[in-house]
Design a protein around this motif. Structure first.
Motif, mmCIF file in Angstrom:
data_model
loop_
_atom_site.group_PDB
_atom_site.id
_atom_site.type_symbol
_atom_site.label_atom_id
_atom_site.label_comp_id
_atom_site.label_asym_id
_atom_site.label_seq_id
_atom_site.Cartn_x
_atom_site.Cartn_y
_atom_site.Cartn_z
ATOM 1 N N ASP A 13 0.824 -1.212 0.000
ATOM 2 C CA ASP A 13 0.000 0.000 0.000
ATOM 3 C C ASP A 13 0.861 1.266 0.000
ATOM 4 O O ASP A 13 0.426 2.316 -0.467
ATOM 5 C CB ASP A 13 -0.918 0.030 1.223
ATOM 6 C CG ASP A 13 -2.024 -1.007 1.142
ATOM 7 O OD1 ASP A 13 -2.325 -1.495 0.026
ATOM 8 O OD2 ASP A 13 -2.599 -1.337 2.197
ATOM 9 N N THR A 14 2.085 1.156 0.523
ATOM 10 C CA THR A 14 2.933 2.344 0.678
ATOM 11 C C THR A 14 4.224 2.328 -0.130
ATOM 12 O O THR A 14 4.803 3.387 -0.372
ATOM 13 C CB THR A 14 3.315 2.540 2.158
ATOM 14 O OG1 THR A 14 3.999 1.356 2.617
ATOM 15 C CG2 THR A 14 2.090 2.799 3.015
ATOM 16 N N HIS A 15 4.700 1.145 -0.537
ATOM 17 C CA HIS A 15 6.018 1.033 -1.159
ATOM 18 C C HIS A 15 6.024 0.206 -2.446
ATOM 19 O O HIS A 15 5.266 -0.755 -2.568
ATOM 20 C CB HIS A 15 7.002 0.357 -0.184
ATOM 21 C CG HIS A 15 7.425 1.217 0.944
ATOM 22 N ND1 HIS A 15 6.665 1.386 2.071
ATOM 23 C CD2 HIS A 15 8.541 1.970 1.119
ATOM 24 C CE1 HIS A 15 7.283 2.196 2.904
ATOM 25 N NE2 HIS A 15 8.425 2.569 2.348
ATOM 26 N N ILE A 29 18.719 0.621 -6.930
ATOM 27 C CA ILE A 29 18.272 1.994 -6.684
ATOM 28 C C ILE A 29 17.430 2.483 -7.857
ATOM 29 O O ILE A 29 16.324 2.990 -7.677
ATOM 30 C CB ILE A 29 19.469 2.947 -6.460
ATOM 31 C CG1 ILE A 29 20.210 2.616 -5.169
ATOM 32 C CG2 ILE A 29 18.993 4.409 -6.448
ATOM 33 C CD1 ILE A 29 21.525 3.380 -5.003
ATOM 34 N N GLY A 30 17.961 2.341 -9.046
ATOM 35 C CA GLY A 30 17.254 2.819 -10.233
ATOM 36 C C GLY A 30 15.911 2.143 -10.425
ATOM 37 O O GLY A 30 14.907 2.806 -10.732
ATOM 38 N N GLN A 31 15.881 0.840 -10.252
ATOM 39 C CA GLN A 31 14.631 0.117 -10.433
ATOM 40 C C GLN A 31 13.596 0.546 -9.392
ATOM 41 O O GLN A 31 12.431 0.773 -9.731
ATOM 42 C CB GLN A 31 14.870 -1.383 -10.361
ATOM 43 C CG GLN A 31 15.547 -1.915 -11.612
ATOM 44 C CD GLN A 31 15.747 -3.407 -11.537
ATOM 45 O OE1 GLN A 31 16.712 -3.870 -10.944
ATOM 46 N NE2 GLN A 31 14.833 -4.141 -12.135
ATOM 47 N N ALA A 32 14.006 0.654 -8.139
ATOM 48 C CA ALA A 32 13.072 1.048 -7.089
ATOM 49 C C ALA A 32 12.519 2.445 -7.348
ATOM 50 O O ALA A 32 11.318 2.686 -7.183
ATOM 51 C CB ALA A 32 13.745 0.984 -5.722
ATOM 52 N N LEU A 33 13.373 3.362 -7.751
ATOM 53 C CA LEU A 33 12.914 4.718 -8.027
ATOM 54 C C LEU A 33 11.939 4.753 -9.203
ATOM 55 O O LEU A 33 10.926 5.463 -9.177
ATOM 56 C CB LEU A 33 14.101 5.644 -8.299
ATOM 57 C CG LEU A 33 15.012 5.925 -7.107
ATOM 58 C CD1 LEU A 33 16.230 6.724 -7.552
ATOM 59 C CD2 LEU A 33 14.256 6.648 -6.007
ATOM 60 N N TYR A 34 12.228 3.988 -10.232
ATOM 61 C CA TYR A 34 11.338 3.941 -11.393
ATOM 62 C C TYR A 34 9.976 3.355 -11.013
ATOM 63 O O TYR A 34 8.935 3.926 -11.332
ATOM 64 C CB TYR A 34 11.962 3.133 -12.528
ATOM 65 C CG TYR A 34 11.015 2.985 -13.688
ATOM 66 C CD1 TYR A 34 10.705 4.081 -14.494
ATOM 67 C CD2 TYR A 34 10.402 1.775 -13.958
ATOM 68 C CE1 TYR A 34 9.812 3.969 -15.541
ATOM 69 C CE2 TYR A 34 9.508 1.644 -15.005
ATOM 70 C CZ TYR A 34 9.214 2.746 -15.795
ATOM 71 O OH TYR A 34 8.315 2.630 -16.828
ATOM 72 N N TYR A 35 9.997 2.235 -10.315
ATOM 73 C CA TYR A 35 8.733 1.606 -9.926
ATOM 74 C C TYR A 35 7.915 2.516 -9.011
ATOM 75 O O TYR A 35 6.698 2.590 -9.127
ATOM 76 C CB TYR A 35 8.984 0.264 -9.240
ATOM 77 C CG TYR A 35 9.641 -0.767 -10.115
ATOM 78 C CD1 TYR A 35 9.421 -0.806 -11.483
ATOM 79 C CD2 TYR A 35 10.501 -1.714 -9.576
ATOM 80 C CE1 TYR A 35 10.026 -1.757 -12.294
ATOM 81 C CE2 TYR A 35 11.106 -2.675 -10.380
ATOM 82 C CZ TYR A 35 10.867 -2.689 -11.734
ATOM 83 O OH TYR A 35 11.469 -3.633 -12.537
ATOM 84 N N ALA A 36 8.591 3.211 -8.118
ATOM 85 C CA ALA A 36 7.891 4.134 -7.227
ATOM 86 C C ALA A 36 7.239 5.262 -8.029
ATOM 87 O O ALA A 36 6.095 5.637 -7.759
ATOM 88 C CB ALA A 36 8.862 4.700 -6.195
ATOM 89 N N SER A 37 7.955 5.775 -9.012
ATOM 90 C CA SER A 37 7.400 6.868 -9.821
ATOM 91 C C SER A 37 6.194 6.406 -10.632
ATOM 92 O O SER A 37 5.270 7.183 -10.870
ATOM 93 C CB SER A 37 8.469 7.443 -10.756
ATOM 94 O OG SER A 37 8.737 6.559 -11.832
ATOM 95 N N GLN A 38 6.187 5.167 -11.049
ATOM 96 C CA GLN A 38 5.099 4.641 -11.861
ATOM 97 C C GLN A 38 3.886 4.207 -11.047
ATOM 98 O O GLN A 38 2.793 4.040 -11.596
ATOM 99 C CB GLN A 38 5.592 3.466 -12.705
ATOM 100 C CG GLN A 38 6.666 3.836 -13.707
ATOM 101 C CD GLN A 38 6.174 4.903 -14.680
ATOM 102 O OE1 GLN A 38 5.216 4.685 -15.407
ATOM 103 N NE2 GLN A 38 6.821 6.058 -14.678
ATOM 104 N N THR A 39 4.074 4.005 -9.749
ATOM 105 C CA THR A 39 2.986 3.501 -8.902
ATOM 106 C C THR A 39 2.543 4.493 -7.831
ATOM 107 O O THR A 39 1.645 4.191 -7.059
ATOM 108 C CB THR A 39 3.406 2.185 -8.217
ATOM 109 O OG1 THR A 39 4.550 2.429 -7.406
ATOM 110 C CG2 THR A 39 3.703 1.101 -9.247
ATOM 111 N N ASN A 40 3.203 5.656 -7.778
ATOM 112 C CA ASN A 40 2.889 6.676 -6.779
ATOM 113 C C ASN A 40 3.047 6.145 -5.352
ATOM 114 O O ASN A 40 2.214 6.377 -4.485
ATOM 115 C CB ASN A 40 1.483 7.248 -6.991
ATOM 116 C CG ASN A 40 1.294 8.582 -6.300
ATOM 117 O OD1 ASN A 40 2.247 9.341 -6.155
ATOM 118 N ND2 ASN A 40 0.089 8.858 -5.863
#
Length: 87
Positions: A13-15, A29-40
């Motif tokens: 729900d948060t990450h 790092i890059g993958q986590a940042l990308y996925y976070a940007s795409q999923t809010n």
């Protein structure tokens, strides 16, 4: 699955969480940042440590995040800790 056909390792729900082994800390790092940007969601990395020597990768990812101001939760775990979560 995201619209570009990539997959988040774990979406809560948060990450948006990327799981990767110590030597792949920079890629994680890059993958986590990308996925976070795409999923809010917040970005997070579970860094899997195979041996005590892998602690150096924890220090590297922590330094990179601190020096850059990136918002990223880092959760180092041994393989045994991950196996315990499955049971």
């Amino acid at each position: 699955m995201l619209p570009d056909r990539t997959r988040v390792d774990c979406l809560t729900d948060t990450h948006a969480v990327e799981f990767d082994f110590g030597p792949k800390w920079a890629e994680a790092i890059g993958q986590a940042l990308y996925y976070a940007s795409q999923t809010n969601r917040k970005a997070a990395v579970v860094l899997i440590l195979r041996s005590p020597k892998d602690e150096r990768y924890v220090r590297r990812i922590e330094a990179a995040v601190a020096d850059s101001g990136i918002k990223l939760d880092i959760w180092p775990m041994s393989r045994l800790e991950l196996l315990a979560l499955k049971n």
